[in-house]
Design an enzyme around this catalytic site. Structure first.
Site, PDB file in Angstrom:
ATOM      1  CB  CYS A  26      -0.931  -0.017   1.207  1.00  0.00           C
ATOM      2  SG  CYS A  26      -0.071  -0.072   2.788  1.00  0.00           S
ATOM      3  CG  HIS A 559      -3.832   9.260   5.143  1.00  0.00           C
ATOM      4  ND1 HIS A 559      -5.061   8.888   5.603  1.00  0.00           N
ATOM      5  CD2 HIS A 559      -3.338   8.181   4.482  1.00  0.00           C
ATOM      6  CE1 HIS A 559      -5.312   7.643   5.253  1.00  0.00           C
ATOM      7  NE2 HIS A 559      -4.283   7.188   4.564  1.00  0.00           N
TER       8      HIS A 559
END
Length: 638
Positions: A26, A559
């Site tokens: 990821c 994020h």
């Protein structure tokens, strides 16, 4: 850092390429599915250069390497091992297949029931309140009017989710199995169609009609499936198998109407003609066994049934227990079954409460606490399906607590004068022995809570997809850093909202600042802005994160939300691309906060200075309200 050396060391320490089932990555983690976990030396992996942490969860070995680094290590890793690269979805599927059948079944139940928990909780609370009020009014304990619109509507609303539970389950189960969820809802409607006799009336009225099936092979009772769970789930599975097969063989021009028609008809027929009757037969067999167990001496039968009551809730068999209550009331004037059920219900509530108090995950807390309160009022489905069965150990703790509470009730011959109300308010049915009822509750709650609190542990943070997009190539940072770089830099907030303490962040990787100096923000709107003049190093394909390089050489990671990579881009609109030059206040990403919440993810947005070690000092703003013009981070070099 020597990426190839790091990759080689990790490969050696996980047991070599032959021990790897699947490999993916990821934004920050190397995600491996290992054939034999005993061959993986997790302690030594943590000491490999570049590794920031190692976790094992959800069938995967997840190695935190950080933005940018993970891409390079992963590329070297698959080359060295001759491993075929896998997507995150493929890795997740491989991990799921690695789990045993029982755990996959538990996960499936969670996938089916967790989405409908809010509806069940809302209806469960109201049902408990209205059941208690109705009992108190009918027995003269309370004198209030029942003709007001508030009372009438509340009574109407209270059992709605349970009256149409099969529709909710049909929709959710079909979605979990990959079928059309609206067709699944139709199957649920078929199973409680008004043309079928309501299952709750069979005990008093008997079966009113039968129907021959399979061309006269045998007859079935034309009775609905109110209160049943497993037949609906099985029907949804049948629907998925039939629908998927038809999609493959039916010409596209006919698929739109042929596939839904045939899928619903065949599934509905098989469900009413075979699946339902088989389940009812199994149900009757279980009830006969229960009657026998209740006659065992020293309360041993009640101990067993108190422990097994919650598992029968999973199958839906508990909906038939009213027949036991009615039979005992007719024979003894009291029912000894209801106190047993109450002990089992509050025990599951206590087990869920222990999870709520011990867990540090806000998402789990927000689900476990109301679910436990619902169970204390006698409605256990939210606690069982949403919390205890999902983590399993709390479920076992609840079973043990229910068993001991039921054992005590049997020893003191605790009986209830009626049926329909369990849990805390069940004491109103035991006013002839109120102290014994309270003691039973204390035993059940105490045992279940203690065992659950001891056994439950939060999953490792690696179960979540935490960090964001890959950082820019190293030469980009070096190139920018050499061009008249300032000695210090101030960042403004990337969003309007509120800075929260890191201890309140539900992802431990972010909370522990493993990826760098971190500020967590609860945004008020979805506009994510540049915190300073910068270059866009990378913006993730899914749009949930972006990495920037600042004039001072700061490497920033923004994020949006927790675990939002699983949304696969839904709810995120990218406004910039790799290599763009942006100014403070420019919109980088537009996020749909409602979509994030609806998908079950926190909207907490992180601003991370991933190379904080390159600066002599880093100052961060204290928690509180902020606007996009407020300074929230300042860092400077020597």
């Amino acid at each position: 850092m020597d990426y190839r050396k790091t990759a080689q060391e990790i490969l050696n320490l996980v047991g070599g390429s032959k021990n790897i089932v699947s490999a993916a990555h990821c934004a920050t983690r190397l995600r491996l599915v290992i054939a034999d976990n005993e061959k993986a030396d997790k302690t030594s992996i943590e000491n490999v250069d570049g590794v920031k942490g190692v976790f094992e969860a959800s069938g995967q070995l997840q190695i935190i390497l950080g933005t940018g680094t993970v891409n390079k290590v992963y590329d070297e890793f698959i080359q060295l091992g001759g491993i075929t690269a896998s997507s995150k979805a493929e890795a997740k599927e491989a991990a799921a297949q690695k789990q045993n059948v029982f755990m996959r079944a538990i996960k499936l139940l969670g996938d089916v029931f967790v989405p409908i928990i809010p509806a069940i909780v809302a209806s469960g609370f109201l049902m408990g309140i209205m059941n208690t009020l109705n009992f108190m009014i009918s027995n003269g304990y309370l004198n209030i009017g029942t003709s007001s619109s508030i009372y009438v509507f509340a009574d109407l609303f209270s059992n709605t989710a349970y009256s149409f539970l099969q529709i909710l389950i049909g929709f959710s189960a079909a979605k979990a199995f990959g079928a059309n969820p609206y067709l699944g809802a139709v199957i649920g409607m078929i199973m409680i169609h008004p043309s079928l006799q309501n299952a709750y009336t069979v005990a008093e009225q008997g079966v009113q009609a039968t129907q021959s099936v399979f061309f006269g092979l045998y007859n079935i009772d034309m009775v609905g499936y109110q209160g049943h769970v497993i037949p609906v789930v099985i029907a949804a599975w049948l629907l998925s198998v039939i629908e998927k097969k038809l999609h493959k063989i039916v010409p596209e021009v006919l698929d739109l109407f042929v596939t839904p028609l045939v899928s619903v008809f065949v599934t509905g027929y098989l469900t009413l003609a075979a699946v339902g009757p088989v389940f009812v037969w199994a149900e009757n067999a279980v009830l006969s066994a229960i009657q026998w167990l209740l006659t065992l001496p020293l309360g041993l039968g009640s101990l067993v049934m108190g422990a097994l009551y919650a598992p029968t809730v999973v199958t839906g068999i508990h909906q038939m227990y009213t027949a036991i209550d009615i039979g005992q009331l007719a024979q003894y004037g009291v029912t000894y079954w209801l106190p047993l059920a109450s002990a089992a219900n509050v025990a599951q509530g206590a087990a869920a409460l222990a999870v709520a108090l011990k867990s540090k995950d806000k998402k789990i807390k927000s689900l476990a606490l109301p679910s436990s309160l619902s169970a204390f009022m006698g409605i256990t489905e939210p606690a069982i399906f949403g919390v205890n069965l999902r983590f399993f150990k709390p479920f076992i703790a609840g079973c043990i607590g229910g068993g001991f509470g039921a054992l005590y009730a049997s020893i003191v011959q605790l009986g209830a004068s009626g049926t329909g109300v369990t849990g805390i308010f069940g004491i109103l049915l035991c006013l002839n022995q109120p102290l014994q009822y309270v003691i039973e509750m204390v035993i059940a709650v105490g045992v279940a809570f203690v065992i659950s609190f001891i056994l439950y542990k939060d999953e490792k943070p690696a179960a979540q997809e935490t960090a964001a997009a890959p950082a820019a190539p190293q030469n980009n940072a070096e190139e920018i850093a050499t061009q008249n770089t300032p000695c210090e830099e101030t960042l403004v907030s990337p969003a309007k909202g509120k800075i929260i303490p890191l201890s309140d962040v539900s992802d431990d990787t972010f909370a522990a600042e493993i990826l760098g100096s971190t500020i967590a923000i609860e945004p008020e709107n979805g506009a994510i802005l540049a915190p300073c003049d910068a270059q866009v190093a990378n913006i993730y394909d899914t749009g949930h994160a972006v990495c920037l390089i600042t004039p001072a050489g700061g490497e920033l990671l923004i994020h949006i939300g927790i675990d939002t990579v699983q949304m696969n881009g839904a709810g995120f609109t990218k406004k910039v691309k790799d290599g763009d030059q942006v100014h403070a206040g420019d919109v980088l990403i537009e996020a749909d906060l409602d979509a994030i919440r609806s998908a079950g993810h926190p909207t907490t947005t992180m601003l991370i200075l991933t190379n904080a070690e390159d600066f002599a000092s880093v100052e961060k703003a204290e928690p509180g309200q902020i606007t996009p013009t407020d300074s929230i981070m300042k860092y400077k070099k020597d």
